[in-house]
Scaffold this motif. Structure first.
Motif, PDB file in Angstrom:
ATOM      1  N   GLY A  75      18.216  43.550 -89.806  1.00 52.68           N
ATOM      2  CA  GLY A  75      19.628  43.724 -89.449  1.00 52.68           C
ATOM      3  C   GLY A  75      20.559  43.893 -90.633  1.00 52.68           C
ATOM      4  O   GLY A  75      21.768  43.714 -90.513  1.00 52.68           O
ATOM      5  N   GLU A  76      19.982  44.282 -91.784  1.00 51.92           N
ATOM      6  CA  GLU A  76      20.859  44.558 -92.929  1.00 51.92           C
ATOM      7  C   GLU A  76      21.594  45.884 -92.696  1.00 51.92           C
ATOM      8  O   GLU A  76      21.080  46.749 -91.998  1.00 51.92           O
ATOM      9  CB  GLU A  76      20.026  44.610 -94.218  1.00 51.92           C
ATOM     10  N   PRO A  77      22.779  46.030 -93.287  1.00 55.72           N
ATOM     11  CA  PRO A  77      23.584  47.241 -92.997  1.00 55.72           C
ATOM     12  C   PRO A  77      23.055  48.485 -93.710  1.00 55.72           C
ATOM     13  O   PRO A  77      23.697  49.018 -94.609  1.00 55.72           O
ATOM     14  CB  PRO A  77      24.981  46.853 -93.485  1.00 55.72           C
ATOM     15  N   ILE A  78      21.906  48.985 -93.264  1.00 57.12           N
ATOM     16  CA  ILE A  78      21.309  50.137 -93.968  1.00 57.12           C
ATOM     17  C   ILE A  78      22.017  51.453 -93.634  1.00 57.12           C
ATOM     18  O   ILE A  78      21.806  52.450 -94.302  1.00 57.12           O
ATOM     19  CB  ILE A  78      19.789  50.251 -93.699  1.00 57.12           C
ATOM     20  N   ASN A  79      22.846  51.452 -92.589  1.00 54.89           N
ATOM     21  CA  ASN A  79      23.706  52.611 -92.333  1.00 54.89           C
ATOM     22  C   ASN A  79      24.934  52.408 -93.206  1.00 54.89           C
ATOM     23  O   ASN A  79      25.968  51.891 -92.772  1.00 54.89           O
ATOM     24  CB  ASN A  79      24.060  52.676 -90.846  1.00 54.89           C
ATOM     25  N   GLU A  80      24.776  52.798 -94.469  1.00 49.56           N
ATOM     26  CA  GLU A  80      25.780  52.409 -95.478  1.00 49.56           C
ATOM     27  C   GLU A  80      27.116  53.125 -95.316  1.00 49.56           C
ATOM     28  O   GLU A  80      28.155  52.554 -95.610  1.00 49.56           O
ATOM     29  CB  GLU A  80      25.219  52.637 -96.886  1.00 49.56           C
ATOM     30  N   THR A  81      27.098  54.376 -94.856  1.00 49.03           N
ATOM     31  CA  THR A  81      28.379  55.093 -94.764  1.00 49.03           C
ATOM     32  C   THR A  81      29.247  54.546 -93.637  1.00 49.03           C
ATOM     33  O   THR A  81      30.454  54.771 -93.607  1.00 49.03           O
ATOM     34  CB  THR A  81      28.164  56.604 -94.554  1.00 49.03           C
ATOM     35  N   GLU A  82      28.615  53.861 -92.685  1.00 50.97           N
ATOM     36  CA  GLU A  82      29.401  53.276 -91.597  1.00 50.97           C
ATOM     37  C   GLU A  82      29.392  51.747 -91.657  1.00 50.97           C
ATOM     38  O   GLU A  82      29.968  51.091 -90.785  1.00 50.97           O
ATOM     39  CB  GLU A  82      28.871  53.770 -90.242  1.00 50.97           C
ATOM     40  N   GLY A  83      28.702  51.213 -92.674  1.00 50.95           N
ATOM     41  CA  GLY A  83      28.654  49.766 -92.857  1.00 50.95           C
ATOM     42  C   GLY A  83      28.035  49.037 -91.670  1.00 50.95           C
ATOM     43  O   GLY A  83      28.522  47.975 -91.261  1.00 50.95           O
ATOM     44  N   ARG A  84      26.972  49.617 -91.110  1.00 48.76           N
ATOM     45  CA  ARG A  84      26.385  49.027 -89.905  1.00 48.76           C
ATOM     46  C   ARG A  84      24.888  48.769 -90.070  1.00 48.76           C
ATOM     47  O   ARG A  84      24.204  49.491 -90.792  1.00 48.76           O
ATOM     48  CB  ARG A  84      26.504  49.995 -88.720  1.00 48.76           C
ATOM     49  N   ALA A  85      24.437  47.787 -89.311  1.00 49.61           N
ATOM     50  CA  ALA A  85      22.994  47.581 -89.184  1.00 49.61           C
ATOM     51  C   ALA A  85      22.426  48.680 -88.284  1.00 49.61           C
ATOM     52  O   ALA A  85      23.171  49.409 -87.627  1.00 49.61           O
ATOM     53  CB  ALA A  85      22.727  46.212 -88.572  1.00 49.61           C
ATOM     54  N   VAL A  86      21.098  48.778 -88.267  1.00 49.60           N
ATOM     55  CA  VAL A  86      20.399  49.770 -87.437  1.00 49.60           C
ATOM     56  C   VAL A  86      19.362  48.985 -86.640  1.00 49.60           C
ATOM     57  O   VAL A  86      18.285  48.692 -87.129  1.00 49.60           O
ATOM     58  CB  VAL A  86      19.737  50.837 -88.336  1.00 49.60           C
TER      59      VAL A  86
END
Ligand code: F6P
Length: 534
Positions: A75-86
């Motif tokens: 649950g780390e925010p790897i969708n970095e451009t949107e600052g979201r987890a995947v």
């Protein structure tokens, strides 16, 4: 020298050899395949050899795929451009335990799943009815990830469909909703408005149309609407009671969302048990992806084969060819999954990518494609790596012979792509038919197949809900691995924004409320034509 450069040299050294010669090794098929239970992924009919595979695996190691994979599952925010987890993976693994920003996300995921199950049971048993009686039809209104997954899976799992009929409306083209609603009885129809954002213009326009259609026949149209969205405010503003709103979090990307509430239409069709079997198949692929050694890991190897063919060999497209009529929408589903995820031009840090990120994905079920575009695949000048999918068994016990023919055709295609037919062989065949001299030479040339064209085959016992779950999770993880190796963010989609903005601005231009002044000459001329002929 970087691993990319070494791969490129390796390709230069081996590009002219015959893949068929690699089968001099009697263990080639076994050594260049990977298994998960009864599922087999065979990539032996590619030009990847041991050294090539080691280099490809080194790419995955160097990119830190394993660490990034664990970051995703954690649950780390790897969708970095949107600052979201995947975290779409938790939707299919209800026993998971994941904390995002200090909050355990699982109670809500489990609660929503339980509410979906209860609602589906009510609809399917007739406890929940329309104003004219038991629900006979469900219309899912959504687009992109809010349509393609359940629409693809509803066809794939049609042998398990024992609930109301399900229909899918996505296009803003009124033709689709008009034709879908025309034969339905509004008093026994349930409409699901499926939109992560609940702002998508196509979906909201179709939802209004459906509401007007419903209103003409029942007193309380809202009673026959359900919604699937991340926005409780917008579903409430549309007038849908919270009781029939199934929410999900923004860490579920649209094209990864069919495992949760976006799958409501599928669950209504095949029932909660089959839907849960689909989830279990996805979870089984997750477990395999997390634990199998990279060289035995089907998603990793599928991704590395993809990288070999596109980034190293330079093949611009890849064909997905399911020998499974019920997977007829899989290519369209994968077009969104793969091309919206990895069709990018900059890396995570914004730097321009050194190599193109993703191929064009296309395809059609076999055997239909054989009588359409396979001509180019066999004899055209560009190489199209082919990905075959095949079930050992069909769902039609009375039509076993037809399934055997289907299987024979699938295997024949990958064999033909591998072997080809040389000029000598073609000449001998034509000579047997009585040709000679210049005519023999001319005719034989048209019958040469270069062969040596790569393909992979994913084969499974039968297209059950569990197997479908495995297949879809496999492709999701393939996208993840390719994205991780290329250093891109597979979970945003900024490339769809400009068209949306311009369409919004062009709306009043098309209706004539606003002048086309300032638009380019072509757009002005097209607007003029529409205004003159509308
Ligand atoms: O086309 C862009 C997109 O945002 C997709 O990623 C998404 O699946 C689709 O539109 C639909 O979005 P929504 O579910 O918010 O209506």
């Amino acid at each position: 020298m970087s691993v990319w450069q070494r791969l490129s040299f390796h390709h230069d050294r081996t590009r002219d050899r015959r893949i068929l010669d690699l089968f001099d090794d009697p263990k080639r098929a076994e050594g260049f395949s990977a298994r998960l239970g009864d599922m087999l992924f065979d990539y032996s009919k590619t030009n990847i050899d041991l050294a090539g595979r080691d280099l490809l695996l080194a790419l995955a190691e160097d990119a830190g795929v394993a660490a990034r994979r664990e970051a995703m599952f954690a649950g780390e925010p790897i969708n970095e451009t949107e600052g979201r987890a995947v975290l779409h993976t938790v939707l299919r693994n209800l026993d998971a335990s994941v904390v995002v920003d200090g909050t355990d996300v699982m109670p809500e995921v489990r609660d929503t799943h339980a509410r979906m199950v209860a609602f589906c049971k009510d609809v399917r048993s007739g406890a929940y009815t329309g104003q004219g009686g038991r629900i006979t039809d469900v219309v899912n209104i959504g687009i992109g990830g809010s349509d393609l997954g359940p629409a693809m899976a509803a066809i794939a799992l049609s042998p398990y469909a024992d609930g109301p009929r399900v229909h899918f409306v996505s296009n803003v083209d009124g033709a689709q909703i008009a034709e879908t609603l025309a034969p339905l009885d509004p008093t026994t129809t349930l409409v699901i408005v499926a939109s992560k954002t609940f702002t998508t213009i196509e979906t909201m326009t179709n939802a209004e149309t459906a509401r007007a259609w419903m209103k003409s026949a029942v007193d309380l149209p809202a009673m026959q609407f359900a919604a699937v969205s991340t926005s409780a405010e917008r579903t409430a503003a549309f007038g849908i009671t919270p009781e029939r709103v199934f929410g999900f979090a923004d860490w579920v990307g649209g094209r990864y969302s069919m495992w949760g509430p976006i799958g409501l239409s599928l669950m209504l069709s095949v029932g909660p048990e089959n839907f849960d079997a689909f989830l279990a198949g996805g979870a089984a692929m997750d477990a395999h992806f997390r634990t199998a050694p990279l060289s035995q890991n089907i998603p990793v190897m599928l991704a590395l084969v993809g990288i070999w063919h596109h980034q190293i060999c330079g093949h611009a497209t890849r064909a997905v060819l399911p020998y499974d009529q019920r997977l007829s929408r899989l290519p369209a589903y994968l077009q969104q999954l793969e091309m919206e995820s990895n069709g990018k031009r900059v890396a995570m840090d914004g730097a321009t990518l050194e190599r193109t990120a993703g191929p064009v994905v296309w395809g059609e079920p076999g055997t239909n494609g054989q009588h359409a575009f396979y001509q180019l695949i066999h004899q055209g000048q560009q190489v199209v790596p082919c990905e075959f999918l095949l079930a050992a068994q069909g769902h039609e016990p009375d039509l076993v012979r037809q399934h055997q023919l289907l299987v024979a055709n699938c295997l024949a295609q990958s064999e033909a792509l591998l072997r080809g037919r040389s000029l000598e062989e073609a000449t001998a065949r034509m000579a047997d038919q009585g040709l000679s001299g210049a005519e023999l030479d001319r005719q034989a040339r048209h019958r040469v197949f270069p062969g040596n064209r790569p393909s992979t085959t994913l084969i499974y016992p039968k297209l059950t809900p569990f197997v479908l779950g495995q297949i879809i999770a496999l492709y999701e993880h393939r996208v993840f691995v390719e994205g991780a190796i290329l250093g891109i963010n597979s979970y945003d989609q900024w490339g769809v924004e400009l068209g949306k903005e311009l369409a919004t601005a062009l709306g009043p231009v098309v209706t004539g409320e606003v002048s086309a002044e300032g638009k380019d000459g072509s757009t002005r001329a097209l607007v003029e034509f529409v205004r003159a002929h509308a």
